[in-house]
Design a protein around this motif. Structure first.
Motif, PDB file in Angstrom:
ATOM      1  N   ILE A 100      44.547  -3.896  31.517  1.00 25.82           N
ATOM      2  CA  ILE A 100      44.501  -2.431  31.457  1.00 25.82           C
ATOM      3  C   ILE A 100      44.060  -2.025  30.061  1.00 25.82           C
ATOM      4  N   CYS A 118      47.255  -5.765  27.953  1.00 29.49           N
ATOM      5  CA  CYS A 118      46.810  -4.397  27.652  1.00 29.49           C
ATOM      6  C   CYS A 118      45.977  -4.397  26.381  1.00 29.49           C
ATOM      7  N   LEU A 161      48.193  -2.439  38.774  1.00 25.27           N
ATOM      8  CA  LEU A 161      48.653  -3.114  37.557  1.00 25.27           C
ATOM      9  C   LEU A 161      48.973  -4.583  37.824  1.00 25.27           C
ATOM     10  N   ILE A 190      41.311  -1.999  34.498  1.00 27.19           N
ATOM     11  CA  ILE A 190      41.774  -0.614  34.640  1.00 27.19           C
ATOM     12  C   ILE A 190      41.514   0.112  33.331  1.00 27.19           C
TER      13      ILE A 190
END
Length: 309
Positions: free
Chosen positions: A278, A296, A272, A199
């Motif tokens: 991400i 992340c 998610l 993402i």
């Protein structure tokens, strides 16, 4: 009956707070009304007002603001919002307004309500990040009467700002626990999540808007080299976002990316959950992603100082 108003300006604030709003709506002695404004009414960003309406909550009105993507435009939008809310709040006479986070829509709501002697309840105050959001968030704190922070440290910061301790209630960070099935998500996105899916959720930094396009290009070049299935979600409407969207458009023909202006909160939470990582500077990478143990890669200064879960 206690009359409560919530003003929502973006997919981000509504996605987080919607389960709380739904619980308020079914509480017998509370009467909840929603005002839709800001990014929700932007067709370029997916016209997310439809998502708010689909939640089944009572919509009071929509407040359409002037368009524009520059600092001056944001200031004008804030001024127009204050003017419109002044009449709406004066007519409706709510007992309380609920505000979440650090957007200018929340600031305008808090300004009007506090001047009209309406109780202001602020969710997610006391946080720290590296942008004008800090200033807006702290300004809302000083306008609010009840504080619902997400962490103990945030609660401590609010008290150190001079707020009475009885007004501060550490309730945790709001999150949407409603998820779409993997099969539904795969049909929407077009990727098989048995494979690694990335993402990208990157927003302009308000103090670095002149660099927004170059920063987005750097991220997109990295995604191009990785050549992995990647979902690119449009940035918010802050200054610099139009330049970022133009850069994203230059990569639309890459076979490994899917560009999506907006996702419903349930689908974003599922994304998610099932994605491998991400990338960007969204607070979702710091807060919500940790709920699923999704790593992340945080870029730049936008989340500098924010607590890691």
């Amino acid at each position: 009956m206690k009359k409560i108003i919530y003003v929502t300006g973006t997919r981000a604030d509504f996605g987080l707070i919607s389960p709380t709003l739904k619980q308020i709506a079914v509480t017998t002695d509370l009467d909840l009304g929603i005002i839709i404004t800001g990014m929700h009414l932007s067709k370029k960003h997916g016209y997310t007002a439809d998502l708010v309406k689909a939640a089944g909550l009572k919509i009071i009105t929509e407040v359409k603001l002037p368009t524009g993507n520059k600092y001056k435009d944001m200031a004008v939008q804030l001024g127009k919002l204050i003017i419109r809310l002044s009449k709406i709040f004066s007519d409706l006479k709510p007992d309380m307004v609920l505000v979440e986070g650090d957007r200018f829509e929340a600031l305008g709501t808090a300004i009007v309500a506090s001047i009209l002697n309406i109780a202001v309840v602020h969710v997610s105050g006391g946080d720290v990040s590296k942008s004008i959001d800090d200033s807006i968030r702290n300004a809302i704190t000083k306008l609010a009467h009840i504080h619902l922070p997400g962490t103990d440290k945030s609660a401590e910061r609010i008290i150190k700002m001079g707020e009475e301790s009885w007004r501060v209630h550490m309730v945790g960070t709001p999150i949407n626990h409603n998820f779409s099935d993997k099969e539904v998500l795969e049909s929407v996105i077009g990727f098989n999540f048995e494979n690694p899916v990335l993402i990208v959720a990157q927003h302009p930094v308000t103090t670095e808007s002149a660099n927004a396009a170059e920063q987005m290009k750097e991220t997109m070049e990295a995604i191009k080299k990785l050549n992995l299935p990647t979902v690119i979600i449009y940035p918010n409407t802050d200054p610099g976002s139009k330049d970022m969207i133009k850069v994203i458009g230059l990569y639309k023909n890459l076979g490994n990316i899917k560009i999506i202006p907006n996702l419903p909160s349930e689908q974003f939470m599922s994304l998610l959950k099932f994605a491998r990582v991400i990338i960007g500077n969204s607070s979702a990478g710091i807060v919500e992603a940790s709920y699923f143990d999704t790593p992340c890669v945080n870029i730049g200064i936008r989340q500098e100082g924010r607590e890691r879960a």
